[in-house]
Design an enzyme around this catalytic site. Structure first.
Site, short mmCIF file in Angstrom:
data_model
loop_
_atom_site.label_atom_id
_atom_site.label_comp_id
_atom_site.label_asym_id
_atom_site.label_seq_id
_atom_site.Cartn_x
_atom_site.Cartn_y
_atom_site.Cartn_z
N ARG A 145 0.74 -1.40 0.04
CA ARG A 145 -0.10 -0.16 0.10
C ARG A 145 0.86 1.18 -0.07
O ARG A 145 0.34 2.30 -0.09
CB ARG A 145 -0.99 -0.05 1.19
CG ARG A 145 -1.61 -1.21 1.36
CD ARG A 145 -3.25 -1.13 1.87
NE ARG A 145 -4.01 -2.24 1.59
CZ ARG A 145 -4.64 -2.49 0.46
NH1 ARG A 145 -4.82 -1.29 -0.29
NH2 ARG A 145 -5.44 -3.53 0.35
N HIS A 180 5.18 -9.25 -6.80
CA HIS A 180 3.91 -8.56 -7.04
C HIS A 180 4.25 -7.38 -6.94
O HIS A 180 4.55 -7.01 -6.09
CB HIS A 180 2.93 -9.50 -6.14
CG HIS A 180 1.65 -9.14 -6.49
ND1 HIS A 180 1.07 -7.76 -6.86
CD2 HIS A 180 0.37 -9.90 -6.92
CE1 HIS A 180 -0.29 -7.77 -7.14
NE2 HIS A 180 -0.77 -9.17 -7.25
N TYR A 224 -0.50 -2.87 -4.83
CA TYR A 224 -1.84 -2.69 -5.39
C TYR A 224 -1.96 -1.33 -5.63
O TYR A 224 -3.07 -1.07 -6.34
CB TYR A 224 -2.71 -3.22 -4.00
CG TYR A 224 -2.65 -4.54 -3.92
CD1 TYR A 224 -2.69 -5.37 -4.66
CD2 TYR A 224 -2.79 -4.89 -2.52
CE1 TYR A 224 -3.02 -6.96 -4.43
CE2 TYR A 224 -2.99 -6.24 -2.04
CZ TYR A 224 -2.78 -7.30 -3.25
OH TYR A 224 -3.20 -8.52 -2.70
N HIS A 270 -1.22 -5.60 -11.20
CA HIS A 270 -2.62 -5.25 -11.78
C HIS A 270 -3.04 -4.29 -12.70
O HIS A 270 -2.31 -3.37 -12.54
CB HIS A 270 -3.49 -5.04 -10.41
CG HIS A 270 -3.80 -6.12 -9.57
ND1 HIS A 270 -4.20 -5.77 -8.38
CD2 HIS A 270 -3.27 -7.08 -9.54
CE1 HIS A 270 -4.18 -6.76 -7.48
NE2 HIS A 270 -3.31 -7.84 -8.15
N GLU A 295 -2.39 -9.24 -14.59
CA GLU A 295 -3.29 -10.49 -13.68
C GLU A 295 -4.54 -10.16 -14.20
O GLU A 295 -5.12 -9.29 -14.50
CB GLU A 295 -3.16 -10.14 -12.28
CG GLU A 295 -3.80 -11.22 -11.67
CD GLU A 295 -3.39 -11.05 -9.95
OE1 GLU A 295 -2.63 -10.32 -9.43
OE2 GLU A 295 -4.19 -11.84 -9.02
N ASP A 297 -5.50 -15.90 -12.20
CA ASP A 297 -5.98 -16.04 -10.62
C ASP A 297 -7.32 -16.79 -10.52
O ASP A 297 -8.44 -16.31 -11.22
CB ASP A 297 -6.15 -14.51 -10.17
CG ASP A 297 -6.51 -14.67 -8.58
OD1 ASP A 297 -7.46 -15.31 -8.16
OD2 ASP A 297 -5.46 -14.05 -7.64
N HIS A 321 -2.28 -17.93 -9.69
CA HIS A 321 -2.74 -17.75 -8.38
C HIS A 321 -3.93 -18.77 -7.93
O HIS A 321 -4.82 -18.51 -8.51
CB HIS A 321 -3.18 -16.19 -8.11
CG HIS A 321 -2.01 -15.26 -8.24
ND1 HIS A 321 -2.19 -14.08 -8.47
CD2 HIS A 321 -0.88 -15.33 -8.01
CE1 HIS A 321 -1.17 -13.14 -8.38
NE2 HIS A 321 -0.32 -14.15 -8.11
N ASP A 372 -14.04 -9.58 -4.86
CA ASP A 372 -12.60 -10.17 -5.06
C ASP A 372 -12.05 -10.34 -3.57
O ASP A 372 -11.73 -9.51 -2.75
CB ASP A 372 -11.58 -9.05 -5.66
CG ASP A 372 -10.34 -9.78 -5.64
OD1 ASP A 372 -9.99 -11.02 -5.29
OD2 ASP A 372 -9.25 -9.03 -6.09
N GLU A 427 -2.83 -17.54 -2.40
CA GLU A 427 -2.79 -16.23 -1.88
C GLU A 427 -4.22 -16.30 -0.85
O GLU A 427 -5.06 -15.42 -1.02
CB GLU A 427 -3.10 -15.14 -2.94
CG GLU A 427 -2.03 -14.86 -3.96
CD GLU A 427 -2.58 -13.80 -4.99
OE1 GLU A 427 -3.63 -13.88 -5.52
OE2 GLU A 427 -1.62 -12.93 -5.12
#
Ligand code: FE
Ligand code: FE
Ligand code: ZN
Length: 278
Positions: free
Chosen positions: A37, A67, A70, A107, A142, A176, A211, A224, A256
């Site tokens: 974050r 990864h 986000y 993403h 993703e 995913d 994922h 999600d 995950e």
């Protein structure tokens, strides 16, 4: 080889992640390149990375997955947010030059009301600005659940992004299972049909990582929320079919699911027991 692992904390560095993975019978793992974050990344420790590279070879690890945070949004309405996302990607990819056998997953972005077309255009421009011939790490889009204004819910959107990327040999996809299910791809009752559709629109050779998540939400909910393996709307059998599918089984699979290390160890054990021989 069954490459199976889970998301791990990167707080102890690369070698520590490798050792943690081995301790829970994992031979791949995923980690955040920086605070998911926030912004800043830990100092680059080249000795640690070199030790990990040797360790991963010695323990026959599959491809590991870095990864992106986000917060990264390549198609934000705010130019400074888009610029921050590009700079973060550049910095992550520069660091990953030292890591062997890794892919960089992110993403695609949320268009925040600007519309899918403009969002896709912004994502393509950003990827083309960030990817250079020198970058050795493949970058993966993703498959998303479609929460809010997320782009990448449909295979068509992923195909349009890939179509606009200049250095096509460096772009791939990370599937995913929770996201595809929540997006409306029936991986429970029609996995073959979903994979055929993906192959037709994107090409299954683009898939470089997977994922593995169960879902807390109903099919096509556009939500999600990941569930533990076998405790959600996909169910254990559907996930077992995914890891054994002839077109997927060679991929690195990472969990995950909402777990601590002991929970991941149990899920890894469970799925290894359900893996068929090729
Ligand atoms: Fe993700
Ligand atoms: Fe995911
Ligand atoms: Zn998710």
């Amino acid at each position: 080889m069954f490459y199976l692992g889970c998301h791990l904390s990167s707080s102890g560095g690369y070698l520590a992640m490798g050792e943690t993975a081995v301790s829970i019978k994992a031979n791949t793992f995923q980690y955040f390149t920086r605070n998911p974050r926030g912004g800043s990344a830990r100092a680059l420790d080249l000795d640690d990375i070199a030790s990990f590279n040797a360790y991963a070879t010695e323990h026959t690890f599959g491809t590991i997955v870095a990864h992106a945070p986000y917060t990264l949004n390549l198609c934000s309405a705010k130019p400074e947010v888009r610029e921050f996302a590009r700079n973060t990607m550049r910095d992550d990819l520069e660091r990953l030059q030292h890591v062997d056998n890794v892919v960089y997953n992110f993403h695609p972005g949320s268009h925040v009301g600007q519309g899918v077309d403009l969002g896709i255009e912004m994502i393509i421009d950003a990827i083309n600005a960030v990817l250079t011939e020198e970058i050795k790490t493949p970058i993966l889009l993703e498959t998303m659940a479609g929460k809010g204004s997320e782009i990448g819910r449909s295979f068509e959107e992923l195909a349009r992004i890939i179509d606009g990327v200049i250095l096509k040999d460096k772009i791939g996809v990370c599937m995913d299972s929770c996201h595809m299910h929540d997006a409306g791809y029936d991986v429970v009752n029609d996995l073959d049909g979903v994979l055929d559709e993906f192959d037709r629109l994107v090409g299954l050779d683009r898939v470089k990582a997977f994922h593995l998540n169960d879902s807390m939400n109903p099919f096509a909910s556009g939500k999600d929320r990941h569930a533990k393996i076998g405790e959600g709307t996909l169910g254990l059998d559907a996930i077992v079919r995914i890891v054994n599918h002839p077109k997927l089984r060679a991929l690195p699979f990472n969990l995950e699911t909402p777990n601590e290390l002991d929970g991941y160890a149990r899920e890894i054990d469970l799925l290894r027991k359900r893996r068929t021989t090729a």
